[in-house]
Write a protein that holds these residues in place. Structure first.
Motif, PDB file in Angstrom:
ATOM      1  N   SER A 174       0.678  -1.224  -0.054  1.00 12.60           N
ATOM      2  CA  SER A 174      -0.030   0.082  -0.007  1.00 12.60           C
ATOM      3  C   SER A 174       0.861   1.200  -0.027  1.00 12.60           C
ATOM      4  N   ARG A 175       0.512   2.088  -0.698  1.00 17.70           N
ATOM      5  CA  ARG A 175       1.141   3.416  -1.107  1.00 17.70           C
ATOM      6  C   ARG A 175       0.384   4.474  -0.176  1.00 17.70           C
ATOM      7  N   GLY A 176       1.082   5.290   0.534  1.00 19.21           N
ATOM      8  CA  GLY A 176       0.493   6.559   1.405  1.00 19.21           C
ATOM      9  C   GLY A 176      -0.124   7.447   0.165  1.00 19.21           C
ATOM     10  N   GLU A 177      -0.875   8.147   0.557  1.00 16.56           N
ATOM     11  CA  GLU A 177      -1.692   9.197  -0.248  1.00 16.56           C
ATOM     12  C   GLU A 177      -0.544  10.272  -0.557  1.00 16.56           C
ATOM     13  N   ALA A 178      -0.666  10.591  -1.707  1.00 18.41           N
ATOM     14  CA  ALA A 178       0.674  11.687  -2.314  1.00 18.41           C
ATOM     15  C   ALA A 178      -0.050  12.922  -1.600  1.00 18.41           C
ATOM     16  N   LYS A 179       1.200  13.527  -1.080  1.00 15.43           N
ATOM     17  CA  LYS A 179       0.944  15.034  -0.663  1.00 15.43           C
ATOM     18  C   LYS A 179       1.869  16.136  -1.149  1.00 15.43           C
ATOM     19  N   ASN A 180       1.440  17.205  -0.726  1.00 16.34           N
ATOM     20  CA  ASN A 180       2.429  18.251  -1.386  1.00 16.34           C
ATOM     21  C   ASN A 180       3.893  17.970  -1.130  1.00 16.34           C
ATOM     22  N   CYS A 181       5.057  18.570  -2.125  1.00 17.79           N
ATOM     23  CA  CYS A 181       6.240  18.284  -1.886  1.00 17.79           C
ATOM     24  C   CYS A 181       6.626  19.319  -0.571  1.00 17.79           C
ATOM     25  N   SER A 195      15.016   5.270  -5.943  1.00 19.53           N
ATOM     26  CA  SER A 195      15.482   5.677  -4.668  1.00 19.53           C
ATOM     27  C   SER A 195      14.634   7.007  -4.181  1.00 19.53           C
ATOM     28  N   CYS A 196      14.432   7.870  -5.039  1.00 20.17           N
ATOM     29  CA  CYS A 196      13.685   8.911  -4.889  1.00 20.17           C
ATOM     30  C   CYS A 196      12.074   8.890  -4.248  1.00 20.17           C
ATOM     31  N   SER A 197      11.462   7.812  -4.868  1.00 21.32           N
ATOM     32  CA  SER A 197      10.271   7.780  -4.262  1.00 21.32           C
ATOM     33  C   SER A 197      10.369   6.798  -3.036  1.00 21.32           C
ATOM     34  N   TYR A 198      11.250   6.085  -2.773  1.00 22.30           N
ATOM     35  CA  TYR A 198      11.377   5.363  -1.553  1.00 22.30           C
ATOM     36  C   TYR A 198      11.611   6.325  -0.217  1.00 22.30           C
ATOM     37  N   VAL A 199      12.479   7.389  -0.542  1.00 20.30           N
ATOM     38  CA  VAL A 199      12.860   8.439   0.526  1.00 20.30           C
ATOM     39  C   VAL A 199      11.693   9.377   0.863  1.00 20.30           C
ATOM     40  N   CYS A 200      10.716   9.580  -0.079  1.00 22.01           N
ATOM     41  CA  CYS A 200       9.987  10.840  -0.079  1.00 22.01           C
ATOM     42  C   CYS A 200       8.910  10.804   1.040  1.00 22.01           C
ATOM     43  N   PRO A 201       9.054  11.875   2.031  1.00 27.76           N
ATOM     44  CA  PRO A 201       8.195  11.653   3.046  1.00 27.76           C
ATOM     45  C   PRO A 201       6.616  12.146   2.710  1.00 27.76           C
ATOM     46  N   SER A 202       6.543  12.701   1.676  1.00 23.49           N
ATOM     47  CA  SER A 202       5.132  13.159   1.209  1.00 23.49           C
ATOM     48  C   SER A 202       4.573  12.056   0.110  1.00 23.49           C
ATOM     49  N   ASP A 203       5.203  10.962  -0.058  1.00 26.69           N
ATOM     50  CA  ASP A 203       4.752   9.689  -0.739  1.00 26.69           C
ATOM     51  C   ASP A 203       4.373  10.065  -2.117  1.00 26.69           C
ATOM     52  N   ARG A 204       5.183  10.788  -2.796  1.00 21.77           N
ATOM     53  CA  ARG A 204       5.153  11.383  -4.108  1.00 21.77           C
ATOM     54  C   ARG A 204       5.446  10.481  -5.004  1.00 21.77           C
ATOM     55  N   PRO A 205       4.651  10.266  -6.077  1.00 21.05           N
ATOM     56  CA  PRO A 205       4.992   9.170  -7.294  1.00 21.05           C
ATOM     57  C   PRO A 205       6.260   9.779  -7.881  1.00 21.05           C
ATOM     58  N   LEU A 206       7.214  10.078  -7.658  1.00 21.22           N
ATOM     59  CA  LEU A 206       8.270  10.687  -8.083  1.00 21.22           C
ATOM     60  C   LEU A 206       8.734   9.757  -9.466  1.00 21.22           C
ATOM     61  N   LEU A 207       8.977   8.504  -9.292  1.00 23.08           N
ATOM     62  CA  LEU A 207       9.424   7.586 -10.362  1.00 23.08           C
ATOM     63  C   LEU A 207       8.363   7.673 -11.312  1.00 23.08           C
ATOM     64  N   ASP A 208       7.126   7.267 -11.141  1.00 19.50           N
ATOM     65  CA  ASP A 208       6.218   7.060 -12.088  1.00 19.50           C
ATOM     66  C   ASP A 208       6.101   8.284 -12.940  1.00 19.50           C
TER      67      ASP A 208
END
Length: 442
Positions: A361-368, A412-425
């Protein structure tokens, strides 16, 4: 101090649940679905028809160009369909469907190949054998191996690097292959050194595989041309550019290749496949696949025929556990979730990972929040938050100027993002668009 690359990197839980599990041979499937595009480059061209009888190792699709690769039948049987099926990309791709002849004993022979150390082929013959027998990179990129070996005259090449890192969590296919086929891999290295006319090779292995490091050091103690290097455990240590920097302190240029700094890199699985092709005329028709997950009953490593439905592998380890959320082709960082278990194993399938609901489960994406964590961990020195924003807003020209194409998609970016942003996607999406734009300009 163990060697590693200087920029970025992360330390996800290793979860190498199958590192002590010997490689078993999976039951021969009743039907194989063999895609004709199992490599980077031009898809192969089908050379069989429906109702044709085929034998093990027969060419069923011929290389479509220089950057392409032959496809061989993994079983003896009958071609029943030339059809489009959904592969691990999620899209329908051209495929050759073969029904296994259960009366043909060759399908069930478990051939034992004794170690063959004498290398009789010339460099040119080795290159041809690698080309003819459909060898591609088995570390994930599936780049046709003969292209890497076809080094232009005058190119300064002084080192062969063997990638035994396997930094992706959960996966142990390369680790087990190194433990069980070390002598063959050493001969494979010598074959490639002869083909490339180099006098130096380095086997890079992460320090969490001390048994493999010890085994290879023992096997090469009287061979001054082959070195074994223990590497710091850090993801993505197995990336080509990261590995070259860690072992040789050479910086592969932006949008460049290891060859630009005098190096060729091959994965240990590829080395073993080349050994079998050169010494025993065996095409690439099977590979080692890790089937794993925290709730899998009998997680293990298997020799699997190319084209085997993933459902066969799942059945072999006890079926899907209750609460399964995702099935991933590959590892958790760079692998891709598949739509169903009819998807076939290909040359690039290193593992099948079954992930439970709570882990997937992914967390809900929040603002950067502009924390900079994604920049800090990026091994390529990029700004993932910026690349995501540019891709999201359709600013692809600027994304190209910001070097989006140099992203190695390590996650790596998506893994560490505290805002659960789908960076790699979004970065993957942006890369696809930029690639199309660049192609249209040429």
């Amino acid at each position: 101090m163990l060697k590693t690359f200087p920029k970025g990197g992360i330390h996800p839980p290793e979860n190498k649940l199958t590192s002590s599990k010997s490689i078993k041979r999976l039951t021969v499937p009743k039907m194989v679905n063999v895609p004709i595009a199992q490599h980077i480059g031009i898809p192969a061209e089908i050379v069989v028809e429906v109702k044709d009888k085929v034998v093990i190792g027969q060419v069923i699709a011929k290389s479509g160009g220089f950057v392409s690769s032959n496809i061989h039948s993994p079983v003896a049987g009958t071609v029943t369909k030339l059809d489009k099926i959904i592969d691990s990309s999620g899209y329908k791709k051209q495929c050759i469907v073969i029904r296994t002849d259960v009366k043909d004993e060759s399908n069930f022979e478990e051939k034992e190949y004794p170690l063959l150390q004498e290398i009789t082929l010339s460099a040119k013959e080795i290159l041809q054998r690698v080309n003819d027998f459909g060898i591609v990179g088995l570390g994930g990129a599936t780049f046709p191996s003969h292209v890497k070996l076809n080094v232009k005259e005058g190119t300064k090449l002084d080192c062969l690097i063997i990638n035994g890192v396997e930094c992706e969590p959960y996966l142990t296919a390369d680790h087990r292959l190194m433990l069980e086929k070390s002598a063959e891999i050493i001969v494979g290295i010598e074959i490639l050194m002869k083909a490339l006319h180099v006098e130096k090779a380095i086997v890079g292995i992460e320090n969490n595989k001390k048994d493999a490091i010890d085994l290879f050091k023992k096997a090469t103690k009287n061979n001054s041309k082959i070195q074994v290097a223990a590497l710091q455990v850090k993801y993505p240590q197995g990336g080509e550019k990261q590995l070259v920097r860690a072992l040789l302190n050479r910086e592969v240029p932006k949008n460049g290749l290891p060859l630009d700094v005098g190096v060729v890199v091959h994965n240990v699985g590829t080395i073993f496949a080349i050994y079998e092709a050169v010494q025993y005329n065996k095409p690439l028709i099977e590979r080692v696949v890790t089937v794993t997950g925290k709730k899998i009953e009998n997680a293990s490593n298997f020799w699997v025929k190319i084209g085997t439905p993933i459902s066969d592998l799942i059945a072999e380890v006890g079926g899907l556990p209750e609460g399964t959320r995702k099935i991933v082709n590959g590892g958790p960082m760079m692998g891709k979730a598949i739509k169903n278990t009819d998807v076939p194993v290909t040359k690039g399938t290193s593992g099948i990972l079954v992930i439970a609901e709570e882990e997937a489960s992914r967390g809900e994406a929040k603002n950067c929040i502009r924390c900079g964590e994604c920049v800090f961990v990026c091994p390529m020195g990029l700004e993932p938050h910026l690349l995501m924003n540019l891709s999201e807003k359709g600013l692809f020209e600027r994304a190209s100027n910001e070097d989006i194409m140099t992203c190695i998609e390590c996650g790596s970016c998506s893994y560490v993002c505290p805002s659960d942003r789908p960076l790699l996607d979004y970065i993957r999406f942006g890369k696809n668009i930029v690639k199309k734009l660049q192609t249209s300009k040429n």
